[in-house]
Design a protein around this motif. Structure first.
Motif, mmCIF file in Angstrom:
data_model
loop_
_atom_site.group_PDB
_atom_site.id
_atom_site.type_symbol
_atom_site.label_atom_id
_atom_site.label_comp_id
_atom_site.label_asym_id
_atom_site.label_seq_id
_atom_site.Cartn_x
_atom_site.Cartn_y
_atom_site.Cartn_z
ATOM 1 N N LEU A 247 37.673 -41.006 45.218
ATOM 2 C CA LEU A 247 38.275 -40.550 43.974
ATOM 3 C C LEU A 247 37.166 -40.246 42.967
ATOM 4 C CD1 LEU A 247 40.700 -41.953 45.350
ATOM 5 C CD2 LEU A 247 41.315 -42.905 43.112
ATOM 6 N N ALA B 165 37.237 -39.934 39.024
ATOM 7 C CA ALA B 165 38.090 -40.122 37.851
ATOM 8 C C ALA B 165 37.313 -39.715 36.610
ATOM 9 C CB ALA B 165 38.530 -41.577 37.754
ATOM 10 N N ALA C 180 45.550 -43.143 43.498
ATOM 11 C CA ALA C 180 45.189 -42.306 42.353
ATOM 12 C C ALA C 180 46.322 -42.232 41.336
ATOM 13 C CB ALA C 180 44.804 -40.908 42.837
ATOM 14 N N VAL D 99 42.134 -37.109 38.022
ATOM 15 C CA VAL D 99 41.553 -37.680 39.234
ATOM 16 C C VAL D 99 41.546 -36.626 40.327
ATOM 17 C CG1 VAL D 99 41.723 -39.485 40.986
ATOM 18 C CG2 VAL D 99 42.346 -39.982 38.622
ATOM 19 N N VAL E 155 40.756 -36.171 44.433
ATOM 20 C CA VAL E 155 40.715 -36.976 45.661
ATOM 21 C C VAL E 155 40.283 -36.077 46.808
ATOM 22 C CG1 VAL E 155 42.002 -38.523 47.191
ATOM 23 C CG2 VAL E 155 42.647 -38.336 44.769
ATOM 24 N N LEU F 250 46.163 -34.576 38.693
ATOM 25 C CA LEU F 250 45.766 -35.199 39.955
ATOM 26 C C LEU F 250 45.744 -34.106 41.008
ATOM 27 C CD1 LEU F 250 45.261 -37.525 41.975
ATOM 28 C CD2 LEU F 250 47.734 -37.854 42.071
#
Length: 390
Positions: free
Chosen positions: A3, A5, A116, A133, A135, A154
């Motif tokens: 991840l 962030a 996440a 975030v 991923v 995300l």
């Protein structure tokens, strides 16, 4: 899975969180230069670090607020607590972003996407701040995903779909591609990451040089073997002090004494010896100067580092007299990773080591305040006694 962030327009978001009147409005944080801009301001083309005058020309209705570093530091601390509650494998990149390795948490925490989602909800509930975030299976791609997913989003790049996501993106998404490199690539009709991937490594090396060519070729094929690293040791240890009024050289030397004592105490506690002493100065006209000198051998002795820092300060004395001084700082770099120290002065070093050790013991047993009071008494008896830090 990794991840990345990244808090959204961090400083500006903190200001909007703390002042409801700023929410939904274009906000600029800074003085002469924009340190952060809310997304409402970015919509007008404001970017960092842009001059405030230029930013106001682009967005006349923007609200300008001065930075509040203590508020940002407190918010960052809480956010990183959320990160470490999520996974113990956290690699900070700055005050507002980090990599998190969640690959081993599937059985107890769920998939990377589920983790996440919870991370974003936890940051929002505990700090009131938006966070994006990304991923992906690699650090590079996770960071690209978070950039594409902004703001407050995300974005998950699943294993097997890395190149399908990456190749349509503009070349500027590759780490290391700034305006100059991007212009060179676009001159040759290379506009996307996919275009870079289709060029042979040899052609990229001929075009951009060995290091840059190989680097971009690897990233365009999503080759990034780096893992998330925790506990990376810092490359320097330093301290600084703002001066609220103009001071004479003797007073500045006393402040420098205190800073060097603080820095070398931290070096001995961390068992890190250093070789390069750097003096940082900020003058009354807001200009800055940096002076550095490398020692022949690494040391963590207060006397050796103070001697070098004092020499640098005296060399800068004409500038200080001309412009006045508002900040002085000292840092020691080129730190040994294993704490080994080679003694620079074989006869005086043991005595200096003993004095440093005694000072450290008093500081740790009774606290720096007691140590400072003792130093003040010593100064009354002998003006050459160094002034110790608060």
């Amino acid at each position: 899975m990794i991840l990345h962030a990244d808090l959204d327009s961090f400083y500006a978001s903190v200001e909007q969180r703390d002042d409801p009147a700023l929410r939904g409005r274009p906000v600029l944080v800074g003085g002469g230069v924009v340190l952060a801009a809310s997304y409402e301001a970015k919509a007008f083309g404001v970017r960092t670090p842009m001059s405030l005058s230029r930013a106001r020309a682009l967005c006349p209705q923007a609200v300008v607020v001065p930075p509040r570093m203590s508020a940002y530091s407190a918010a960052s601390k809480t956010v990183f607590e959320v990160f470490r509650d999520t996974t113990p494998i956290v690699e900070p990149l700055s005050i507002d972003e980090a990599f998190l390795d969640v690959d081993g948490l599937r059985r107890i925490r769920g998939t990377a996407e589920e983790i996440a989602h919870r991370l974003r909800a936890d940051v929002r509930s505990r700090t009131g701040l938006p966070i994006t975030v990304g991923v992906a299976p690699t650090k590079f791609l996770a960071k690209v995903a978070s950039a594409v997913g902004k703001p407050d989003g995300l974005l998950v790049v699943p294993p097997g779909g890395e190149l399908d996501f990456l190749h349509p993106l503009p070349v500027e998404r590759l780490w290391g591609v700034g305006p100059v490199t991007a212009a060179k690539l676009r001159e040759r009709q290379i506009h996307t990451v996919g275009h870079v991937a289709r060029i042979g490594e040899a052609a990229l090396v001929a075009m951009l040089g060995g290091g840059a060519g190989r680097h971009l070729h690897a990233l365009a094929h999503n080759r990034d073997p780096r893992r998330v690293e925790t506990g990376r040791r810092r490359g320097s240890i330093g301290a600084q002090c703002a001066l609220s009024r103009s001071r004479g050289l003797s007073e500045i030397e006393a402040v420098l004494d205190a800073l060097v004592d603080r820095v070398t105490h931290r070096m001995r506690r961390a068992q890190r010896a250093g070789r390069t002493v750097t003096l940082r100065l900020r003058f009354g006209d807001f200009s800055r100067a940096t002076r550095s000198r490398s020692l022949l051998k690494a040391t963590m002795q207060t006397s050796a580092i103070l001697r070098t820092a004092s020499e640098l300060l005296h060399e800068a004395a004409p500038l200080i007299a001309e412009r006045g001084l508002t900040l002085v700082g000292v840092a020691v770099g080129n730190l040994d990773s294993d704490g080994a120290e080679q003694l620079e002065l074989p006869f005086s070093a043991p005595r200096a080591d003993g004095l440093d050790a005694a000072v450290d013991r008093v500081r740790e047993r009774f606290g720096a305040a007691s140590l400072r009071r003792a130093a003040m008494v010593g100064r009354e008896m002998n003006p050459s006694v160094p002034l110790l830090p608060d």
